[in-house]
Design an enzyme around this catalytic site. Structure first.
Site, PDB file in Angstrom:
ATOM      1  N   HIS A  72      34.171  15.564  37.294  1.00  0.00           N
ATOM      2  CA  HIS A  72      32.939  14.964  38.045  1.00  0.00           C
ATOM      3  C   HIS A  72      31.359  15.173  36.844  1.00  0.00           C
ATOM      4  O   HIS A  72      31.347  16.497  36.116  1.00  0.00           O
ATOM      5  CB  HIS A  72      31.998  16.560  39.625  1.00  0.00           C
ATOM      6  N   TYR A 200      24.225  19.468  46.815  1.00  0.00           N
ATOM      7  CA  TYR A 200      23.288  20.581  47.354  1.00  0.00           C
ATOM      8  C   TYR A 200      22.183  20.041  48.086  1.00  0.00           C
ATOM      9  O   TYR A 200      21.143  19.600  47.118  1.00  0.00           O
ATOM     10  CB  TYR A 200      22.970  21.039  46.006  1.00  0.00           C
ATOM     11  N   PRO A 292      27.177  32.272  44.922  1.00  0.00           N
ATOM     12  CA  PRO A 292      27.796  31.482  45.396  1.00  0.00           C
ATOM     13  C   PRO A 292      27.425  29.752  44.641  1.00  0.00           C
ATOM     14  O   PRO A 292      27.910  28.562  44.146  1.00  0.00           O
ATOM     15  CB  PRO A 292      28.990  30.539  46.349  1.00  0.00           C
ATOM     16  N   LYS A 296      29.187  30.094  39.588  1.00  0.00           N
ATOM     17  CA  LYS A 296      29.734  30.952  38.036  1.00  0.00           C
ATOM     18  C   LYS A 296      30.363  32.194  38.453  1.00  0.00           C
ATOM     19  O   LYS A 296      31.104  32.386  37.526  1.00  0.00           O
ATOM     20  CB  LYS A 296      28.479  31.630  38.321  1.00  0.00           C
ATOM     21  N   TYR A 384      25.443  24.405  34.876  1.00  0.00           N
ATOM     22  CA  TYR A 384      25.893  24.232  35.749  1.00  0.00           C
ATOM     23  C   TYR A 384      27.744  24.375  35.101  1.00  0.00           C
ATOM     24  O   TYR A 384      28.472  24.655  35.417  1.00  0.00           O
ATOM     25  CB  TYR A 384      25.618  23.161  36.577  1.00  0.00           C
TER      26      TYR A 384
HETATM   27  P1  RFL Z   1      39.041  38.530  43.399  1.00  0.00           P
HETATM   28  O1  RFL Z   1      39.119  37.253  43.951  1.00  0.00           O
HETATM   29  O2  RFL Z   1      37.827  39.099  45.177  1.00  0.00           O
HETATM   30  O3  RFL Z   1      40.512  39.550  43.129  1.00  0.00           O
HETATM   31  C1  RFL Z   1      40.751  41.368  43.180  1.00  0.00           C
HETATM   32  C2  RFL Z   1      42.296  41.479  43.676  1.00  0.00           C
HETATM   33  O4  RFL Z   1      42.020  42.737  43.588  1.00  0.00           O
HETATM   34  C3  RFL Z   1      42.766  42.975  45.084  1.00  0.00           C
HETATM   35  N1  RFL Z   1      42.260  44.952  45.307  1.00  0.00           N
HETATM   36  C4  RFL Z   1      43.260  45.739  44.632  1.00  0.00           C
HETATM   37  N2  RFL Z   1      44.165  45.814  44.303  1.00  0.00           N
HETATM   38  C5  RFL Z   1      44.210  46.730  44.178  1.00  0.00           C
HETATM   39  N3  RFL Z   1      44.226  48.427  44.524  1.00  0.00           N
HETATM   40  C6  RFL Z   1      43.194  47.791  44.498  1.00  0.00           C
HETATM   41  N4  RFL Z   1      42.772  49.000  44.921  1.00  0.00           N
HETATM   42  C7  RFL Z   1      42.474  47.199  45.123  1.00  0.00           C
HETATM   43  N5  RFL Z   1      41.249  46.729  45.740  1.00  0.00           N
HETATM   44  C8  RFL Z   1      41.205  45.315  45.457  1.00  0.00           C
HETATM   45  C9  RFL Z   1      42.337  41.803  45.263  1.00  0.00           C
HETATM   46  O5  RFL Z   1      42.738  42.420  46.834  1.00  0.00           O
HETATM   47  C10 RFL Z   1      41.842  40.975  44.985  1.00  0.00           C
HETATM   48  O6  RFL Z   1      42.695  40.169  45.446  1.00  0.00           O
HETATM   49  O7  RFL Z   1      38.245  38.917  42.189  1.00  0.00           O
HETATM   50  P2  RFL Z   1      38.868  38.502  40.524  1.00  0.00           P
HETATM   51  O8  RFL Z   1      39.595  37.915  40.292  1.00  0.00           O
HETATM   52  O9  RFL Z   1      37.566  39.312  39.531  1.00  0.00           O
HETATM   53  O10 RFL Z   1      37.899  37.084  41.023  1.00  0.00           O
HETATM   54  C11 RFL Z   1      36.767  36.460  41.393  1.00  0.00           C
HETATM   55  C12 RFL Z   1      35.662  35.333  42.475  1.00  0.00           C
HETATM   56  O11 RFL Z   1      37.207  35.005  42.762  1.00  0.00           O
HETATM   57  C13 RFL Z   1      34.928  34.852  42.542  1.00  0.00           C
HETATM   58  O12 RFL Z   1      33.963  34.965  41.790  1.00  0.00           O
HETATM   59  C14 RFL Z   1      34.903  33.017  43.183  1.00  0.00           C
HETATM   60  O13 RFL Z   1      35.555  33.625  44.278  1.00  0.00           O
HETATM   61  C15 RFL Z   1      33.339  33.274  43.344  1.00  0.00           C
HETATM   62  N6  RFL Z   1      32.705  32.069  43.737  1.00  0.00           N
HETATM   63  C16 RFL Z   1      32.896  30.611  42.637  1.00  0.00           C
HETATM   64  N7  RFL Z   1      32.837  30.896  41.753  1.00  0.00           N
HETATM   65  C17 RFL Z   1      32.853  29.945  40.890  1.00  0.00           C
HETATM   66  O14 RFL Z   1      33.232  30.173  40.157  1.00  0.00           O
HETATM   67  N8  RFL Z   1      32.543  28.976  41.667  1.00  0.00           N
HETATM   68  C18 RFL Z   1      32.815  28.386  42.835  1.00  0.00           C
HETATM   69  O15 RFL Z   1      31.931  27.118  43.554  1.00  0.00           O
HETATM   70  C19 RFL Z   1      32.983  29.694  43.965  1.00  0.00           C
HETATM   71  N9  RFL Z   1      31.825  29.357  45.130  1.00  0.00           N
HETATM   72  C20 RFL Z   1      33.062  31.655  44.865  1.00  0.00           C
HETATM   73  C21 RFL Z   1      32.650  30.395  45.642  1.00  0.00           C
HETATM   74  C22 RFL Z   1      33.257  32.967  46.446  1.00  0.00           C
HETATM   75  C23 RFL Z   1      32.767  32.666  48.006  1.00  0.00           C
HETATM   76  N10 RFL Z   1      32.831  34.235  48.467  1.00  0.00           N
HETATM   77  C24 RFL Z   1      33.805  33.423  49.495  1.00  0.00           C
HETATM   78  C25 RFL Z   1      32.778  35.489  48.133  1.00  0.00           C
HETATM   79  C26 RFL Z   1      32.039  30.326  47.120  1.00  0.00           C
HETATM   80  C27 RFL Z   1      32.223  31.389  48.327  1.00  0.00           C
HETATM   81  C28 RFL Z   1      32.138  30.836  49.276  1.00  0.00           C
HETATM   82  C1  PHB Z   2      33.680  24.972  46.659  1.00  0.00           C
HETATM   83  O1  PHB Z   2      33.960  23.424  46.509  1.00  0.00           O
HETATM   84  O2  PHB Z   2      33.655  25.757  47.222  1.00  0.00           O
HETATM   85  C2  PHB Z   2      32.039  25.433  45.948  1.00  0.00           C
HETATM   86  C3  PHB Z   2      31.654  24.056  45.358  1.00  0.00           C
HETATM   87  C4  PHB Z   2      30.540  24.641  43.999  1.00  0.00           C
HETATM   88  C5  PHB Z   2      29.442  25.844  45.309  1.00  0.00           C
HETATM   89  C6  PHB Z   2      29.767  26.650  45.573  1.00  0.00           C
HETATM   90  C7  PHB Z   2      31.387  26.474  46.143  1.00  0.00           C
HETATM   91  O3  PHB Z   2      28.748  26.170  43.946  1.00  0.00           O
END
Ligand code: RFL
Ligand code: PHB
Length: 389
Positions: A72, A200, A292, A296, A384
Site C-alpha cells: 500500500h 480512515y 489501533p 502500530k 505510519y
Molecule cells: P499477544 O499477541 O497478546 O500475544 C501474547 C501471547 O501470550 C500468551 N500468554 C501467556 N502465555 C503463557 N503464560 C501466560 N501467563 C500468558 N499470558 C498470556 C497469550 O495467550 C498470547 O498468545 O502479544 P504480542 O506477541 O506482543 O503481539 C502484539 C500484537 O498482538 C498487538 O500489538 C497487535 O495485534 C495490535 N494491533 C495492531 N498492530 C499493528 O501493528 N497493526 C495493526 O493494524 C493492528 N491492528 C491490533 C489491531 C490490535 C487489535 N486488538 C484486538 C487489540 C487491531 C485490533 C482490533
Molecule cells: C486491520 O486491518 O485490522 C487494521 C488496519 C489498520 C489499522 C488497524 C487495524 O490502523
C-alpha cells in the site's frame, strides 16, 4: 529442563524472537497458555511496516508474505464526504504491507515446527523466579503436572494480561496509561474491499475504518460504546452504520455480506518502564499498548524483538552486555514515538463524549491542515510507515 532463553507467550513477539534466535544458533523454549488454533483465531493487526517485513526475512519466514502481502503506497482519510490521500512512498520513500497478523503468526509457527523448535501449549500457572539473579527459572504446569525451566534469560512476550510485567516489583515499575471512552467493533467478511486502499473515516457519528486482508476478505471497524456487546450488533445494523460514516460515493460501492468474525476491542494507550528487570525483558504488548488507529501495536512489538535479539546475539557471541543493557532505553525511545502518533491519530479521528464545539473545530482544522500541507503529510507518512530502528 534447561534452555538459553525462556520465552513466555506464543504470540507474534514470542515466536518471532524464538525463530530469530534460532537462526543465530541460540536455543529457546516458548511457553503458551492457549493452543495454536486459539492464537490463530484472534483477528488483529493487518498492516506491517517494512521493519517487520525485514525481520520476517531474517527469520526465513517471508516467502508467503512476499507472495500474498499487498503493498500500500498510501492511505485515504475522510471527514464527512470529503476525502484525501496521504502518499507514503512519495513522502516517506516506502509503502506498508497489508498482511494479517494471523498469517504472520501462522508462518512463524510453521517455521518453528519445521526447525524442531520447542513450544509448550496449554501451560498454566507460569511463575518467574530469580529474574534479578544470574540463575533465573520458570515454573509452570501442564496437565496439572509441575515443571521447571532453567534458563539464562527470560523474554516476557505474554501480552497485556500476562505474568511477566507483574513480576517486576512495584517500586521499580512505573506505568503510564490513558483509557479512551470508546471501543472498536470489528467484522471480517468474505467480500471485496470497498476501496483498494484503507479509508480512515472521521464522521459526526464516530470513527470508521475500511481495511482488508485480501481481494475477497474485508476488515471493517466502527467506533462503538464501551458498553456495547458484539451480539448487540446484527450484520445489517453494522453495515448500515458503516455506510453512514464513510463518504457517500464509497458507501455506494460497499459490498456487504455475512460477517465471519465480530469482536469489540477497547482502546488504550499504556507504557511500562523500564522494560527490563535483571534477566527479564518485556517485549510487545506485555510492555506497551497503543490504540489501533495508527496500526502500530504489532510493529512496535517487532522493533522490541529487533533490539532484544541483537542484544542477546551480542551477549552469546562475545559476552558483551552493551546490547541487553541498552535494550529498555532503545525500545522505549521508539515506543513513546509510536504512542504519540497513535494518540494523535486517534484524537484526530474519533468522536469523544465530552468534545466541545471548539474541540470539533480543532479536529476539522487539523484535518484540513493535513489535507493541504505537504510537511504535515510527510510527518504522518513517516510515522505510519514506521520510524527507523
Ligand atoms: P499477544 O499477541 O497478546 O500475544 C501474547 C501471547 O501470550 C500468551 N500468554 C501467556 N502465555 C503463557 N503464560 C501466560 N501467563 C500468558 N499470558 C498470556 C497469550 O495467550 C498470547 O498468545 O502479544 P504480542 O506477541 O506482543 O503481539 C502484539 C500484537 O498482538 C498487538 O500489538 C497487535 O495485534 C495490535 N494491533 C495492531 N498492530 C499493528 O501493528 N497493526 C495493526 O493494524 C493492528 N491492528 C491490533 C489491531 C490490535 C487489535 N486488538 C484486538 C487489540 C487491531 C485490533 C482490533
Ligand atoms: C486491520 O486491518 O485490522 C487494521 C488496519 C489498520 C489499522 C488497524 C487495524 O490502523
Amino acid at each position: 529442563m534447561k534452555t538459553q532463553v525462556a520465552i513466555i507467550g506464543g504470540g507474534p513477539s514470542g515466536l518471532l524472537l524464538s525463530q530469530l534466535l534460532h537462526r543465530r544458533g541460540i536455543e529457546s523454549v516458548v511457553l503458551e497458555r492457549k493452543t495454536r488454533d486459539y492464537v490463530l483465531g484472534r483477528i488483529r493487526a493487518g498492516v506491517l511496516e517494512q521493519g517487520l517485513v525485514k525481520l520476517m526475512e531474517e527469520a526465513g519466514c517471508a516467502d508467503r508474505l512476499h507472495a500474498e502481502g499487498i503493498l500500500h503506497d498510501g492511505t485515504l482519510i475522510s471527514y464527512g464526504d470529503e476525502m484525501f490521500r496521504v502518499d507514503f512512498t512519495e513522502h516517506a520513500g516506502t509503502p506498508v504491507v497489508v498482511y494479517g497478523q494471523t498469517e504472520v503468526t501462522r508462518d512463524l509457527y510453521d517455521a518453528r515446527e519445521k526447525a524442531g523448535g520447542q513450544i509448550e501449549f496449554n501451560v498454566e500457572d507460569v511463575m518467574i523466579h530469580g529474574a534479578d539473579t544470574n540463575a533465573p527459572f520458570i515454573t509452570y504446569k501442564v496437565d496439572g503436572q509441575e515443571r521447571r525451566l532453567n534458563c539464562d534469560f527470560i523474554a516476557g512476550c505474554d501480552g497485556f494480561h500476562g505474568v511477566s510485567r507483574q513480576t517486576i516489583p512495584l517500586d521499580v515499575r512505573r506505568e503510564y496509561e490513558k483509557i479512551y471512552p470508546f471501543g472498536w467493533l470489528g467484522i471480517l467478511s468474505e467480500t471485496p474491499p470497498v476501496n483498494h486502499e484503507l479509508i480512515y473515516a472521521n464522521s459526526p457519528r464516530g470513527f470508521a475504518l475500511c481495511s482488508m486482508r485480501n481481494e475477497n476478505l474485508s476488515r471493517y471497524y466502527i467506533q462503538c460504546a464501551l458498553t456495547d456487546k458484539p451480539e448487540d450488533w446484527t450484520d445489517a445494523a453494522f453495515w448500515e452504520e458503516l455506510k453512514r460514516r464513510i463518504p457517500a460515493d464509497q458507501a455506494a460501492n460497499l459490498v456487504t455480506g455475512p460477517s465471519i468474525e465480530k469482536s469489540i476491542a477497547p482502546l488504550r494507550s499504556f507504557v511500562t518502564e523500564p522494560m527490563r528487570w535483571g534477566r527479564l525483558f518485556l517485549c510487545g504488548d506485555a510492555a506497551h499498548i497503543v490504540p489501533p488507529t495508527g496500526a502500530k501495536g504489532l510493529n512496535t512489538a517487532a522493533s522490541d524483538v529487533h533490539y532484544l535479539y541483537n542484544g542477546l546475539t551480542e551477549f552469546y557471541a562475545d559476552g558483551s552486555t552493551d546490547g541487553i543493557d541498552s535494550y529498555s532505553q532503545k525500545a522505549l525511545a521508539r515506543v513513546w514515538k509510536a504512542e504519540r502518533f497513535s494518540w494523535w491519530f486517534s484524537s484526530l479521528m474519533h468522536r469523544y463524549p465530552d468534545q466541545s464545539e471548539f474541540d470539533l473545530k480543532m479536529q476539522v482544522a487539523d484535518l484540513e491542515f493535513l489535507r493541504s500541507n505537504k510537511a504535515a503529510q510527510k510527518a504522518m507518512a513517516e510515522n505510519y510507515v514506521g520510524l527507523p530502528y
